[in-house]
Design an enzyme around this catalytic site. Structure first.
Site: not given
Lengths: 287, 390
Positions: B71-72, B150, B198, B200, B236, B324
């Site tokens: 996706g990136t 997201n 994307s 996945h 490829t 965090c």
């Protein structure tokens, strides 16, 4: 996922001394909801008001903040106030078998809460840190506006933990971790603290270095002073050989084949002359 | 301990049917689709089939589908391409709540002299179309807005935005990584120029993505070299993963109704019960149109990492918008942009379901989470104040 030690996990899952002491002799509070972590520490002294007989805590924060608080309360029990003040953030981290560097600020928070509690008990101002709400105006100017941290506090943590980069300062204090606006100022403070250390070192009578000492010092300076600066520009170097005062280095990554490598070699030489011995020569070799 | 996986916006299980589809293309049918011999040719046919399956899910033409590595890469390619197509235009519009794959690139471009407008969102995470309209000018090369967020699942009115942008002559890109497979999309009736997917996130493996490029949209490749993907993405083909992606899209079409009924009902039940059982919660983006699988719930006076670690002890996998866990210290940029108060932002947890989620798993979360929150509140100075007041 954070790579927490088993001891951190154990202290997070089964924290010791959670709660409050109603007739506490000293209470120290640092942090806030906005900061993302906060610690309230309660201390009970013996009848002679010398030794800590009990300590309890309340913590709002991540797993390592809770584990650090738990460790702190275990560590200070049985200590006199003066002994307790000697506890460093590194010792809190060591007690837990280490903390990820990004989480070192949790151990610093523990140390701060302890200092705040003891200072309050003794009726003196806590050292400047700014992390607690009460002491911000006491000393120094605010550097990190997001977390309200003063230059006095940052200098102390930088010196105590020998921090060299702004990123490390963020990991240890959170300064610069939100908007990032104060990072240039943090770099200035690091330079200042390092300058003061150098002055202190320079004021000692210059002892003649043995060859072994000199080699060690050269390696230390390259590791701590030179390479981090090269990394910042995507470069690196490797120490190839030391022969008396002649130091041979090979440049790596972006420095290798860089048109300015002559200047970089000069910079390395300057650093070594300044911090090791004035007669050092640096030579660039292919290797 | 069997995991209860409720972090499907982070990544998903590869569907076993998808894995079976790709399995022969490693050790047996490993030919290069570009080869002249029969051995490569038979792989080419499967890659074509995969392209057609992806196109079918999107209501697109197969020649509008470009396979990428993630996706990136799709996001990066789309943005770079648009800027190369309009070298004289120096303005980009995006939003404050984009995924870093878009936001970081846009922010980096400001260092190269581009003007970047980051649109605001309201308290529910919604865009203001008037702000978009006002930001558009003749200098705007590209507008890149995510289809669905997201972290919160909030869906942007992408078609409306795309129409506004097209009327101004700029290109329109959308990061649809979270939307594709969860809600129906139809490129035939759309104004979107470029769209990122994307693999996945929809039960295909990691390492494969898609960039949809509308017919007639000018495009400049990011990777150059061979002629693969009709010259739009050299290198490829990752044949096994591309074939997997095709199967995953076919299955997503089959399960679309299920996602929007059964999965949505489970999400709604989780939301309802947790809100009833845990005092002082709020649903981030609860007032907006949302993906059927995502729940972002904020719990006051506690910090997200502690919640996640204790959930993890029970085998429950979720995610947080808290600082965090991510290495950054500021609470999620998405929740901050929405103006979620600090008291809540640090204690926000995201549950993201999939078609593999079961009612029994939801029951477990409903049972386990409330005592975890109570325990952490008792440990927190702010939580104690709150509990004492009650």
């Amino acid at each position: 996922m954070w790579d927490y030690t088993d001891k951190v996990k154990e202290h997070f899952l089964n924290p010791r001394n959670v709660g409050e002491i109603e007739d506490a002799d000293a209470v120290g509070e640092v942090g806030s909801l906005a900061c993302g972590d906060a610690l309230k520490l309660f201390i009970k002294l013996d009848e002679k008001k010398e030794r800590i007989v009990d300590a309890k805590f309340q913590t709002f924060g991540c797993g390592s903040a809770i584990a650090s608080s738990s460790a702190l309360t275990e560590m200070v029990k049985g200590k006199t106030l003066d002994e307790a003040l000697q506890v460093t953030n590194q010792e809190i981290a060591d007690f837990l078998g280490g903390l990820p560097e990004e989480k070192m600020h949790c151990s610093v928070m523990g140390q701060e809460a302890l200092e705040a509690a003891i200072a309050k008990y003794r009726g003196v101002d806590a050292p400047a840190h700014g992390h607690g709400h009460d002491h911000v105006e006491n000393e120094g100017e605010i550097v990190c506006k997001c977390f309200g941290l003063t230059d006095g506090f940052l200098k102390k943590v930088i010196a105590a933990n020998k921090l060299h980069t702004a990123e490390q300062v963020t990991h240890f204090t959170k300064a610069g971790g939100a908007c990032g606006g104060c990072i240039p100022k943090i770099k200035e403070i690091i330079a200042e603290v390092m300058g003061e250390e150098k002055k202190a070192a320079a004021s000692k009578p210059a002892a003649k270095l043995t060859n072994l000492k000199k080699m060690q010092l050269i390696q230390e300076v390259l590791e701590n002073e030179v390479r981090p600066q090269l990394w910042a520009d995507g470069g690196d170097l490797e120490l190839v050989d030391i022969d008396g005062s002649n130091v041979q280095v090979a440049f790596r990554k972006a420095c290798a084949g860089c048109a300015s490598s002559g200047y970089t070699a000069k910079f390395v030489e300057q650093k070594l002359r300044e911090l090791v011995a004035p007669d050092i020569n640096v030579q660039e070799v292919q290797g | 301990m069997k995991e209860i996986y409720l972090d499907n916006n982070a990544t998903t299980k590869v569907d076993e049917l998808v894995f079976e589809e790709m399995r022969p293309y490693f050790c047996e049918l490993y030919g290069n689709p570009s080869s002249m011999h029969f051995f490569g040719g038979q792989v080419q046919k499967k890659v074509d089939q995969a392209r057609a399956r992806v196109a079918a899910l999107l209501g697109a033409h197969p020649d509008e589908i470009v396979f990428t590595a993630c996706g990136t890469e799709s996001d990066n390619s789309a943005i770079r391409s648009a800027l190369e197509v309009f070298p004289e235009k120096r303005h980009i519009i995006t939003s404050r709540v984009e995924h870093p794959a878009v936001l970081t690139q846009c922010r980096n471009l400001t260092k190269r002299g581009y003007r970047v407008t980051e649109l605001n969102v309201d308290g529910e995470g919604r865009l203001d179309m008037a702000e978009l309209e006002a930001a558009l000018d003749d200098d705007t090369a590209l507008v890149s807005l995510m289809y669905a967020n997201n972290e919160t699942g909030v869906i942007f009115p992408i078609e409306e935005a795309a129409k506004l942008v097209k009327a101004k002559g700029a290109l329109f890109h959308t990061d649809a990584v979270q939307a594709v497979g969860k809600i129906p999309l139809d490129m035939a009736a759309s104004s979107i120029d470029l769209l990122s997917i994307s693999g996945h996130k929809l039960h295909a493996p990691k390492g494969v993505g898609v960039l949809y490029v509308r017919r007639g949209t000018p495009f400049r490749p990011f990777l150059v070299g061979g002629h693969q993907e009709r010259g739009r993405r050299a290198g490829t083909e990752n044949t096994a993963s591309i074939i997997a992606m095709g199967k995953a899209c076919e299955l997503a079409m089959e399960h679309m109704a299920d996602e929007n009924t059964r999965v949505r009902a489970m999400r709604d039940r989780l939301e309802r019960e947790l809100s009833a059982l845990i005092p002082n919660t709020r649903i981030n983006g609860g007032g907006a149109d949302r993906l059927p699988n995502t729940l972002s719930i904020a719990m006051e006076f506690v910090e997200g990492e502690g919640i996640l670690l204790l959930l993890s002890e029970k085998g429950i996998c979720a995610s947080s918008g808290s600082a965090c866990t991510s290495g950054s210290l500021e609470p999620s940029h998405v929740l901050r942009a929405m103006g979620v108060p600090f008291t809540c932002a640090h204690g926000s947890i995201r549950f993201s379901l999939s078609r593999f989620t079961t009612d029994a798993e939801i029951d477990t979360v409903i049972k386990e989470l409330p005592p975890i929150i109570h325990r952490l509140r008792e440990m927190s100075p702010f939580g104690r104040e709150f509990l004492n007041k009650k």
